[in-house]
Design a protein around this motif. Sequence first.
Motif, PDB file in Angstrom:
ATOM      1  N   ASN A   1       2.164   1.775  -3.543  1.00 57.10           N
ATOM      2  CA  ASN A   1       1.106   2.309  -4.405  1.00 57.10           C
ATOM      3  C   ASN A   1       0.837   3.784  -4.115  1.00 57.10           C
ATOM      4  N   ASP A   2       0.859   4.134  -2.838  1.00 55.36           N
ATOM      5  CA  ASP A   2       0.627   5.532  -2.452  1.00 55.36           C
ATOM      6  C   ASP A   2       1.725   6.429  -3.025  1.00 55.36           C
ATOM      7  N   TRP A   3       2.962   5.962  -2.979  1.00 56.97           N
ATOM      8  CA  TRP A   3       4.085   6.723  -3.524  1.00 56.97           C
ATOM      9  C   TRP A   3       3.906   6.965  -5.025  1.00 56.97           C
ATOM     10  N   ILE A   4       3.529   5.915  -5.739  1.00 54.73           N
ATOM     11  CA  ILE A   4       3.340   6.029  -7.192  1.00 54.73           C
ATOM     12  C   ILE A   4       2.214   7.001  -7.512  1.00 54.73           C
ATOM     13  N   GLU A   5       1.123   6.931  -6.749  1.00 56.42           N
ATOM     14  CA  GLU A   5       0.006   7.844  -6.964  1.00 56.42           C
ATOM     15  C   GLU A   5       0.423   9.292  -6.686  1.00 56.42           C
ATOM     16  N   LYS A   6       1.182   9.501  -5.604  1.00 52.57           N
ATOM     17  CA  LYS A   6       1.612  10.858  -5.258  1.00 52.57           C
ATOM     18  C   LYS A   6       2.560  11.412  -6.326  1.00 52.57           C
ATOM     19  N   SER A   7       3.389  10.561  -6.891  1.00 47.62           N
ATOM     20  CA  SER A   7       4.355  11.028  -7.889  1.00 47.62           C
ATOM     21  C   SER A   7       3.684  11.560  -9.143  1.00 47.62           C
ATOM     22  N   ASP A   8       2.408  11.183  -9.369  1.00 46.71           N
ATOM     23  CA  ASP A   8       1.663  11.677 -10.528  1.00 46.71           C
ATOM     24  C   ASP A   8       1.030  13.040 -10.282  1.00 46.71           C
ATOM     25  N   GLN A   9       1.016  13.489  -9.025  1.00 40.72           N
ATOM     26  CA  GLN A   9       0.407  14.772  -8.705  1.00 40.72           C
ATOM     27  C   GLN A   9       1.368  15.919  -9.029  1.00 40.72           C
TER      28      GLN A   9
ATOM     29  N   GLU B   1       0.828  -1.208   0.000  1.00 39.03           N
ATOM     30  CA  GLU B   1       0.000   0.000   0.000  1.00 39.03           C
ATOM     31  C   GLU B   1       0.866   1.263   0.000  1.00 39.03           C
TER      32      GLU B   1
END
Length: 354
Positions: free
Chosen positions: A101-109, A98
């Motif tokens: 996944n959170d890191w990858i999602e944040k990197s798209d912001q 988790e």
Amino acid sequence: MHTHDYIIIGQGLSGTAIAQQLSSQKKSFIIIDALDPNQASRIASGIWNPVTLKRMKLSWLAIEMLPLIQPFYRDAENLFNANFIEPLKVNRLFAAPEETNDWIEKSDQPIFDELINARIQQNKNKYITSKYGFGEVAVSGRIVTETWLDAARNYFKENKIILEETFDFELLKTSAEGVAYKNINAKGIIFCEGMHAAFKNPYFKYIPYSVTKGEVIEIKCPDLNLDKIINSGVFILPLGDDLYKIGATYDWDNHDFEPTETAREELTSKLEKFMTAPYDIVSQSVGVRPTIRDRRPLLGTHPEIPSVHIFNGMGSRGVYMAPYLSEMFTNFLLDGKPMHKEADIARFNKLYSA
């Protein structure tokens, strides 16, 4: 009598940063400081990065502070003729999918654009347990605070602008026009005392300090061969020569300078959850941080005495905040420019009583 623009009390991180800013503005000052080996600024890891890794958020005013960090410390290296900037990368070790996944999602912001590496770093060190890899902060590093402060102190001594003695509050005379201390006159005095402000300073005793004791250990670990900072409950900071700093603890109840077995066990227990190489503990150090309940710094002027100022309360992110805050405070002091309301001690004026 000797006349200066300002008297600075304390030559830790805050006092040195203010001295550097005043020097750049061609203002005269004298520093008064009795060297304290337990000074939190000297114990500090000096790690800087714009991301609060535990919650994956940008740190306070990160976007405003980030551009000033490297220019400020490069100027300090030039002024004090020393090298103390280390471009070490900070890596967060993921303990669960988790978190990855959170890191990858944040990197798209957009807000994290160019601040963190989207690609998950794979572990290649056999002594580090990392099933889910690392997240790398793209813009990070370390300031070797003890080298910085020692070089600055030598500069101040060579230029005869530091008195190495304990400041005596009873000898300070204040007025709206200025201050006098022994044979020194100045337009104002700036208190940069670190944790001593919470216990000894009569001018700012109304501030709701929440002082924290922090402990770190230094280990010798020849097999680890690590060239980056790892954060996972505790940080591992490479110091060179197979030495690593491990930290840090937070104790809000005890404010002495005695190393504790409890802190040592906490640090080694957290370390050994993800680091398996054999090591020896070389030393254990204690510092007391002058933190504030709202986790914001203390910048500003006494509610009733316009010649008495404070620049303090940097906490554990002092290396990161000092360039921006010292510039903001200097602009306030010299030109009357407003400060960020969350940093201004005016937020505590309602607690003041003469």
